[in-house]
Design a protein around this motif. Structure first.
Motif, mmCIF file in Angstrom:
data_model
loop_
_atom_site.group_PDB
_atom_site.id
_atom_site.type_symbol
_atom_site.label_atom_id
_atom_site.label_comp_id
_atom_site.label_asym_id
_atom_site.label_seq_id
_atom_site.Cartn_x
_atom_site.Cartn_y
_atom_site.Cartn_z
ATOM 1 N N LEU A 69 0.823 -1.213 0.000
ATOM 2 C CA LEU A 69 0.000 0.000 0.000
ATOM 3 C C LEU A 69 0.857 1.265 0.000
ATOM 4 C CD1 LEU A 69 -2.886 -1.063 2.384
ATOM 5 C CD2 LEU A 69 -2.978 -0.779 -0.089
ATOM 6 N N VAL A 70 1.914 1.276 0.783
ATOM 7 C CA VAL A 70 2.795 2.445 0.820
ATOM 8 C C VAL A 70 3.444 2.658 -0.544
ATOM 9 C CG1 VAL A 70 4.961 3.321 1.793
ATOM 10 C CG2 VAL A 70 3.195 2.430 3.305
ATOM 11 N N MET A 71 3.966 1.587 -1.134
ATOM 12 C CA MET A 71 4.652 1.713 -2.423
ATOM 13 C C MET A 71 3.678 2.117 -3.533
ATOM 14 S SD MET A 71 7.732 1.343 -1.671
ATOM 15 C CE MET A 71 8.609 1.100 -3.183
ATOM 16 N N MET A 72 2.473 1.564 -3.530
ATOM 17 C CA MET A 72 1.487 1.952 -4.544
ATOM 18 C C MET A 72 1.064 3.410 -4.368
ATOM 19 S SD MET A 72 -0.885 -1.408 -5.290
ATOM 20 C CE MET A 72 -1.471 -1.599 -3.623
ATOM 21 N N THR A 73 0.968 3.866 -3.132
ATOM 22 C CA THR A 73 0.622 5.274 -2.888
ATOM 23 C C THR A 73 1.719 6.193 -3.410
ATOM 24 O OG1 THR A 73 -0.668 4.653 -0.940
ATOM 25 C CG2 THR A 73 0.032 6.952 -1.107
ATOM 26 N N ILE A 74 2.968 5.859 -3.107
ATOM 27 C CA ILE A 74 4.089 6.670 -3.599
ATOM 28 C C ILE A 74 4.106 6.687 -5.127
ATOM 29 C CG2 ILE A 74 6.617 6.756 -3.764
ATOM 30 C CD1 ILE A 74 6.656 5.680 -0.852
ATOM 31 N N GLY A 75 3.915 5.526 -5.732
ATOM 32 C CA GLY A 75 3.905 5.445 -7.188
ATOM 33 C C GLY A 75 2.758 6.211 -7.813
ATOM 34 N N SER A 76 1.583 6.148 -7.197
ATOM 35 C CA SER A 76 0.418 6.868 -7.732
ATOM 36 C C SER A 76 0.599 8.376 -7.645
ATOM 37 C CB SER A 76 -0.844 6.446 -6.979
ATOM 38 O OG SER A 76 -1.112 5.089 -7.198
ATOM 39 N N VAL A 77 1.130 8.842 -6.530
ATOM 40 C CA VAL A 77 1.378 10.285 -6.368
ATOM 41 C C VAL A 77 2.428 10.748 -7.378
ATOM 42 C CG1 VAL A 77 2.298 12.042 -4.795
ATOM 43 C CG2 VAL A 77 0.621 10.377 -3.971
ATOM 44 N N THR A 78 3.492 9.960 -7.523
ATOM 45 C CA THR A 78 4.536 10.297 -8.498
ATOM 46 C C THR A 78 3.960 10.332 -9.908
ATOM 47 O OG1 THR A 78 6.194 9.265 -7.093
ATOM 48 C CG2 THR A 78 6.798 9.629 -9.388
ATOM 49 N N ALA A 79 3.136 9.339 -10.248
ATOM 50 C CA ALA A 79 2.526 9.291 -11.581
ATOM 51 C C ALA A 79 1.596 10.478 -11.809
ATOM 52 C CB ALA A 79 1.762 7.983 -11.763
ATOM 53 N N ALA A 80 0.889 10.909 -10.771
ATOM 54 C CA ALA A 80 -0.039 12.034 -10.912
ATOM 55 C C ALA A 80 0.700 13.318 -11.297
ATOM 56 C CB ALA A 80 -0.809 12.235 -9.614
ATOM 57 N N PHE A 81 1.943 13.452 -10.832
ATOM 58 C CA PHE A 81 2.709 14.653 -11.136
ATOM 59 C C PHE A 81 3.562 14.545 -12.393
ATOM 60 C CE2 PHE A 81 1.983 15.341 -6.548
ATOM 61 C CZ PHE A 81 1.371 16.588 -6.638
ATOM 62 N N THR A 82 3.792 13.321 -12.894
ATOM 63 C CA THR A 82 4.711 13.170 -14.022
ATOM 64 C C THR A 82 4.057 12.733 -15.326
ATOM 65 O OG1 THR A 82 5.235 10.910 -13.341
ATOM 66 C CG2 THR A 82 6.677 12.669 -12.534
ATOM 67 N N LEU A 83 2.922 12.076 -15.269
ATOM 68 C CA LEU A 83 2.286 11.622 -16.513
ATOM 69 C C LEU A 83 1.624 12.790 -17.232
ATOM 70 C CD1 LEU A 83 0.615 8.249 -15.455
ATOM 71 C CD2 LEU A 83 2.656 8.572 -16.840
ATOM 72 N N PRO A 84 1.746 12.846 -18.559
ATOM 73 C CA PRO A 84 1.118 13.946 -19.286
ATOM 74 C C PRO A 84 -0.404 13.796 -19.387
ATOM 75 C CG PRO A 84 2.250 12.482 -20.806
ATOM 76 C CD PRO A 84 2.557 12.003 -19.424
ATOM 77 N N ARG A 85 -0.893 12.554 -19.456
ATOM 78 C CA ARG A 85 -2.338 12.301 -19.552
ATOM 79 C C ARG A 85 -2.717 11.170 -18.620
ATOM 80 N NH1 ARG A 85 -2.985 12.253 -26.056
ATOM 81 N NH2 ARG A 85 -2.471 14.428 -26.342
ATOM 82 N N LEU A 86 -3.976 11.115 -18.330
ATOM 83 C CA LEU A 86 -4.536 10.048 -17.498
ATOM 84 C C LEU A 86 -3.765 9.865 -16.187
ATOM 85 C CD1 LEU A 86 -5.227 7.383 -20.272
ATOM 86 C CD2 LEU A 86 -6.841 9.009 -19.301
ATOM 87 N N GLN A 87 -3.492 10.981 -15.527
ATOM 88 C CA GLN A 87 -2.748 10.937 -14.277
ATOM 89 C C GLN A 87 -3.485 10.143 -13.200
ATOM 90 O OE1 GLN A 87 -3.715 13.767 -15.799
ATOM 91 N NE2 GLN A 87 -1.923 15.025 -16.227
ATOM 92 N N TRP A 88 -4.779 10.022 -13.320
ATOM 93 C CA TRP A 88 -5.598 9.355 -12.323
ATOM 94 C C TRP A 88 -5.639 7.833 -12.523
ATOM 95 C CZ3 TRP A 88 -9.240 6.653 -14.919
ATOM 96 C CH2 TRP A 88 -9.543 7.066 -16.209
ATOM 97 N N LEU A 89 -5.239 7.330 -13.694
ATOM 98 C CA LEU A 89 -5.368 5.905 -13.978
ATOM 99 C C LEU A 89 -4.514 5.022 -13.054
ATOM 100 C CD1 LEU A 89 -6.783 3.841 -15.721
ATOM 101 C CD2 LEU A 89 -4.950 4.071 -17.402
ATOM 102 N N PRO A 90 -3.228 5.335 -12.821
ATOM 103 C CA PRO A 90 -2.475 4.497 -11.864
ATOM 104 C C PRO A 90 -3.106 4.495 -10.469
ATOM 105 C CG PRO A 90 -0.967 5.825 -13.148
ATOM 106 C CD PRO A 90 -2.350 6.314 -13.469
ATOM 107 N N ALA A 91 -3.597 5.639 -10.032
ATOM 108 C CA ALA A 91 -4.231 5.712 -8.711
ATOM 109 C C ALA A 91 -5.492 4.849 -8.663
ATOM 110 C CB ALA A 91 -4.554 7.149 -8.353
ATOM 111 N N LEU A 92 -6.258 4.847 -9.743
ATOM 112 C CA LEU A 92 -7.472 4.035 -9.797
ATOM 113 C C LEU A 92 -7.127 2.549 -9.732
ATOM 114 C CD1 LEU A 92 -10.576 3.946 -10.191
ATOM 115 C CD2 LEU A 92 -10.113 3.761 -12.640
#
Length: 149
Positions: A92-115
């Protein structure tokens, strides 16, 4: 009447065994990558690899069950359908870190990794926890000594 002869399950065709082995190998590689990449949880991929290996390669399944790091996780899953609390927390910690990082770095669909991580995290958290299950009593020694003084 003659004694019943135990019947072993039918052997799968070669193409099915190869397919199961390939999917198991890919799952194991994704699980290993999940150790280093925060968006990939290790535990579900290792459990999937074990399920695939059980259908495709008894040798690979035996290797995974005997592995010092992954073996106990797979055996606990098979015996209790439970995941260690530490594995849940780390995933859970690693997925949270990855989702937050993806939200700031992905150009599109920033919410998809978090979902996706939320869905996997919800499933993982609702599985039984190994530490919460009753502990099996240790087998007694053959000497008959109870260990009491």
């Amino acid at each position: 009447m003659p004694p019943a002869i135990p019947v072993s399950p039918p052997r799968r065709p070669a193409w099915q065994r190869v397919l199961w082995l390939m999917v198991g190998g890919i799952s194991l590689l994704l699980g290993l990558a999940g150790i280093f990449l925060p968006l990939l949880p290790t535990t579900p991929f290792v459990l999937l690899a074990a399920a695939c290996f059980s259908r495709g390669s008894t040798r690979c399944e035996a290797w995974l069950l005997g592995h010092p790091r992954f073996g106990p996780m797979v055996r606990d899953w098979r015996q209790y359908r439970a995941v260690p609390l530490r594995a849940k927390q780390l995933a859970l910690v690693m997925m949270t870190i990855g989702s937050v990082t993806a939200a700031f770095t992905l150009p599109r669909l920033q919410w998809l990794p978090a979902l996706c991580c939320t869905a996997v995290g919800w499933w993982l958290w609702h599985l039984p926890t190994r530490e919460a299950l009753p502990v099996q009593p240790a087998e007694s020694s053959s000497s008959g000594n109870s260990g009491k003084v």
